[in-house]
Design a protein around this motif. Structure first.
Motif, PDB file in Angstrom:
ATOM      1  N   SER A 133       0.811  -1.218   0.000  1.00 15.41           N
ATOM      2  CA  SER A 133       0.000   0.000   0.000  1.00 15.41           C
ATOM      3  C   SER A 133       0.845   1.270   0.000  1.00 15.41           C
ATOM      4  CB  SER A 133      -0.921   0.007   1.222  1.00 15.41           C
ATOM      5  OG  SER A 133      -0.160   0.131   2.424  1.00 15.41           O
ATOM      6  N   GLY A 134       2.133   1.137   0.249  1.00 20.89           N
ATOM      7  CA  GLY A 134       3.016   2.297   0.266  1.00 20.89           C
ATOM      8  C   GLY A 134       2.996   3.075   1.564  1.00 20.89           C
ATOM      9  N   SER A 135       2.489   2.481   2.635  1.00 17.18           N
ATOM     10  CA  SER A 135       2.422   3.164   3.931  1.00 17.18           C
ATOM     11  C   SER A 135       3.695   2.913   4.724  1.00 17.18           C
ATOM     12  CB  SER A 135       1.205   2.671   4.715  1.00 17.18           C
ATOM     13  OG  SER A 135       1.100   3.327   5.961  1.00 17.18           O
ATOM     14  N   LEU A 136       4.271   3.967   5.276  1.00 14.29           N
ATOM     15  CA  LEU A 136       5.493   3.862   6.069  1.00 14.29           C
ATOM     16  C   LEU A 136       5.192   3.254   7.433  1.00 14.29           C
ATOM     17  CD1 LEU A 136       8.543   4.652   6.548  1.00 14.29           C
ATOM     18  CD2 LEU A 136       7.653   6.773   7.550  1.00 14.29           C
ATOM     19  N   PRO A 137       5.791   2.113   7.797  1.00 13.76           N
ATOM     20  CA  PRO A 137       5.567   1.547   9.138  1.00 13.76           C
ATOM     21  C   PRO A 137       6.288   2.378  10.204  1.00 13.76           C
ATOM     22  CG  PRO A 137       6.401  -0.107   7.580  1.00 13.76           C
ATOM     23  CD  PRO A 137       6.623   1.233   6.971  1.00 13.76           C
ATOM     24  N   VAL A 138       5.562   2.785  11.229  1.00 15.74           N
ATOM     25  CA  VAL A 138       6.143   3.496  12.370  1.00 15.74           C
ATOM     26  C   VAL A 138       5.890   2.619  13.589  1.00 15.74           C
ATOM     27  CG1 VAL A 138       6.198   5.627  13.701  1.00 15.74           C
ATOM     28  CG2 VAL A 138       5.606   5.698  11.265  1.00 15.74           C
ATOM     29  N   LEU A 139       6.896   1.846  13.963  1.00 12.43           N
ATOM     30  CA  LEU A 139       6.743   0.886  15.061  1.00 12.43           C
ATOM     31  C   LEU A 139       7.094   1.567  16.375  1.00 12.43           C
ATOM     32  CD1 LEU A 139       8.044  -0.804  12.399  1.00 12.43           C
ATOM     33  CD2 LEU A 139       7.469  -2.669  13.928  1.00 12.43           C
ATOM     34  N   VAL A 140       6.195   1.480  17.354  1.00 11.06           N
ATOM     35  CA  VAL A 140       6.395   2.213  18.600  1.00 11.06           C
ATOM     36  C   VAL A 140       5.997   1.347  19.786  1.00 11.06           C
ATOM     37  CG1 VAL A 140       4.106   3.295  18.400  1.00 11.06           C
ATOM     38  CG2 VAL A 140       5.848   4.337  19.868  1.00 11.06           C
ATOM     39  N   GLY A 141       6.817   1.386  20.834  1.00  9.78           N
ATOM     40  CA  GLY A 141       6.505   0.642  22.047  1.00  9.78           C
ATOM     41  C   GLY A 141       7.699   0.561  22.961  1.00  9.78           C
ATOM     42  N   GLY A 142       7.500  -0.145  24.062  1.00  5.05           N
ATOM     43  CA  GLY A 142       8.562  -0.246  25.049  1.00  5.05           C
ATOM     44  C   GLY A 142       9.086  -1.639  25.259  1.00  5.05           C
ATOM     45  N   THR A 143       8.708  -2.594  24.395  1.00  6.13           N
ATOM     46  CA  THR A 143       9.148  -3.971  24.580  1.00  6.13           C
ATOM     47  C   THR A 143      10.411  -4.218  23.765  1.00  6.13           C
ATOM     48  OG1 THR A 143       6.864  -4.672  24.970  1.00  6.13           O
ATOM     49  CG2 THR A 143       8.462  -6.393  24.446  1.00  6.13           C
ATOM     50  N   GLY A 144      11.548  -4.124  24.443  1.00 10.48           N
ATOM     51  CA  GLY A 144      12.828  -4.256  23.759  1.00 10.48           C
ATOM     52  C   GLY A 144      13.000  -5.585  23.060  1.00 10.48           C
ATOM     53  N   LEU A 145      12.481  -6.657  23.656  1.00  8.62           N
ATOM     54  CA  LEU A 145      12.616  -7.970  23.044  1.00  8.62           C
ATOM     55  C   LEU A 145      11.948  -8.012  21.681  1.00  8.62           C
ATOM     56  CD1 LEU A 145      13.521 -10.936  23.280  1.00  8.62           C
ATOM     57  CD2 LEU A 145      11.328 -11.420  24.405  1.00  8.62           C
ATOM     58  N   TYR A 146      10.810  -7.357  21.531  1.00  9.48           N
ATOM     59  CA  TYR A 146      10.128  -7.321  20.238  1.00  9.48           C
ATOM     60  C   TYR A 146      10.984  -6.590  19.201  1.00  9.48           C
ATOM     61  CZ  TYR A 146       5.612  -8.990  22.081  1.00  9.48           C
ATOM     62  OH  TYR A 146       4.594  -9.738  22.619  1.00  9.48           O
ATOM     63  N   PHE A 147      11.514  -5.437  19.577  1.00  8.11           N
ATOM     64  CA  PHE A 147      12.371  -4.696  18.653  1.00  8.11           C
ATOM     65  C   PHE A 147      13.596  -5.523  18.258  1.00  8.11           C
ATOM     66  CE2 PHE A 147      10.308  -0.739  20.338  1.00  8.11           C
ATOM     67  CZ  PHE A 147       9.889  -0.243  19.117  1.00  8.11           C
ATOM     68  N   LYS A 148      14.192  -6.172  19.228  1.00 12.05           N
ATOM     69  CA  LYS A 148      15.390  -6.955  18.940  1.00 12.05           C
ATOM     70  C   LYS A 148      15.064  -8.130  18.031  1.00 12.05           C
ATOM     71  CE  LYS A 148      19.670  -8.261  21.147  1.00 12.05           C
ATOM     72  NZ  LYS A 148      20.467  -8.131  22.368  1.00 12.05           N
ATOM     73  N   ALA A 149      13.925  -8.770  18.243  1.00 12.88           N
ATOM     74  CA  ALA A 149      13.516  -9.884  17.394  1.00 12.88           C
ATOM     75  C   ALA A 149      13.286  -9.415  15.960  1.00 12.88           C
ATOM     76  CB  ALA A 149      12.254 -10.531  17.946  1.00 12.88           C
ATOM     77  N   LEU A 150      12.740  -8.209  15.800  1.00 11.82           N
ATOM     78  CA  LEU A 150      12.484  -7.687  14.463  1.00 11.82           C
ATOM     79  C   LEU A 150      13.759  -7.316  13.730  1.00 11.82           C
ATOM     80  CD1 LEU A 150       9.444  -5.325  15.199  1.00 11.82           C
ATOM     81  CD2 LEU A 150       9.370  -7.566  14.087  1.00 11.82           C
ATOM     82  N   THR A 151      14.727  -6.774  14.451  1.00 11.27           N
ATOM     83  CA  THR A 151      15.935  -6.243  13.798  1.00 11.27           C
ATOM     84  C   THR A 151      17.110  -7.213  13.795  1.00 11.27           C
ATOM     85  OG1 THR A 151      16.623  -5.181  15.871  1.00 11.27           O
ATOM     86  CG2 THR A 151      15.306  -3.858  14.341  1.00 11.27           C
ATOM     87  N   GLU A 152      17.185  -8.094  14.798  1.00 10.70           N
ATOM     88  CA  GLU A 152      18.346  -8.969  14.916  1.00 10.70           C
ATOM     89  C   GLU A 152      18.006 -10.447  14.809  1.00 10.70           C
ATOM     90  OE1 GLU A 152      20.689  -8.072  18.357  1.00 10.70           O
ATOM     91  OE2 GLU A 152      20.407  -5.899  18.149  1.00 10.70           O
ATOM     92  N   GLY A 153      16.728 -10.768  14.811  1.00  9.38           N
ATOM     93  CA  GLY A 153      16.329 -12.170  14.741  1.00  9.38           C
ATOM     94  C   GLY A 153      15.880 -12.687  16.094  1.00  9.38           C
TER      95      GLY A 153
END
Length: 313
Positions: A98-118
């Motif tokens: 759809s061409g929408s920019l994802p803006v991911l926001v939150g405080g769960t570091g494990l989720y961010f790490k799983a998304l970026t590092e596996g």
């Protein structure tokens, strides 16, 4: 177009920070400016049962800009990081189309790490296995469970504190379901959906005393918005107390009040204190685990993000 340059230079904006730091408002401002979608990256805001006490965006806020992965999970579900990654992977494909920019926001570091590092591909524990296991160990002291873990999975027992009931239970459940140590699964990582992509990564970092004051004020506001009634409805479901939704900050204290074990004032103070302690752990975790993120004060975060996103590739 400005939005087209964003697509070429960056695939997503990631905004983290301690609770009550103002990161949700920042995410909305960026999404509105660049035609984006705000994507939840908070492990408690996924639950449908708890809008108020987890400080989920309001219905009005959700209507002002697209929001995804908020309140889409029933409280009876033990939602995991692996399922979150699967949900985000599917969503990123949809937003890309759809061409929408994802803006991911939150405080769960494990989720961010799983998304970026596996993340480690730990198989889900079948519900019949989990139910039978929890029925068997109900009433047993945590030290006894740790001793049982030491007998069948000494590697994990050595990693976990004997008082950490939740993680000891998790390790025992995995061993019961698979016959393998949880440690053996943690060693093998699968790449995350954002691994290697160009990303804006911001950690909103207010002064410590400011965060503490914001947390205390916000909890009082949530009480006026119906937090107690919301928790009362959750209590009536009689869910397993080990489920994540039952351990959301503020929930245990308010349930104790509803059960006649705490005064309302004490329950509020407990919720505020637990949330303040959590905010401190969030800052420490990101400082040690996410060193490539840019820390930014709340008052300058939007300007910095806009400069970064408007930069010509």
């Amino acid at each position: 177009m400005e939005t087209d340059r964003v697509k070429l230079r960056y695939r997503a904006v990631l905004i983290a920070g301690p609770t009550a730091s103002g990161k949700s408002a920042l995410a909305m401002a960026i999404a509105q400016r660049f035609g984006g979608t705000v994507v939840n990256t908070d492990s408690m805001q996924v639950y449908a049962d708890l809008r108020v006490i987890t400080a989920r965006p309001t219905i009005v806020e959700e209507a002002s800009v697209p929001h995804r992965l908020y309140g889409h999970v029933d409280g009876a579900v033990n939602y995991s990081a692996a399922r979150y990654v699967a949900d985000v992977t599917a969503l990123l494909a949809e937003l890309g189309d759809s061409g929408s920019l994802p803006v991911l926001v939150g405080g769960t570091g494990l989720y961010f790490k799983a998304l970026t590092e596996g993340f480690s591909a730990i198989p889900p524990v079948p519900e019949p296995v989990r139910e039978a296991f929890r029925a068997r160990v109900q009433g047993l002291e945590t030290a006894m469970l740790h001793a049982e873990l030491a007998a069948c999975d000494p590697a994990m027992a050595q990693r976990l504190r004997p008082s950490d009931r939740m993680r000891v239970m998790r390790a025992l459940e995995v061993f019961e379901a698979t016959g393998r140590s949880l440690a053996s699964f943690q060693g093998a990582r699968q790449p995350g959906p954002l691994d290697g992509l160009p990303l804006v990564k911001l950690f909103v970092s207010p002064e410590r005393e400011e965060v503490r004051a914001r947390i205390d004020r916000r909890f009082e506001v949530m009480m006026g918005q119906g937090a107690l009634e919301e928790v009362a409805a959750l209590r009536e479901r009689r869910l397993d107390p080990l489920l994540p939704v039952m351990r959301a900050h503020g929930v245990p204290g308010l349930i104790a009040h509803l059960d006649g074990q705490l005064s309302l004032d004490d329950a509020i103070r407990k919720g505020q204190a637990d949330t303040r302690a959590y905010a401190k752990r969030q800052v420490t975790w990101f400082r040690h685990q996410m060193e490539d993120w840019r820390a930014v004060a709340p008052e300058s975060a939007l300007d910095l993000a806009l400069r970064e996103l408007n930069a010509v590739a």
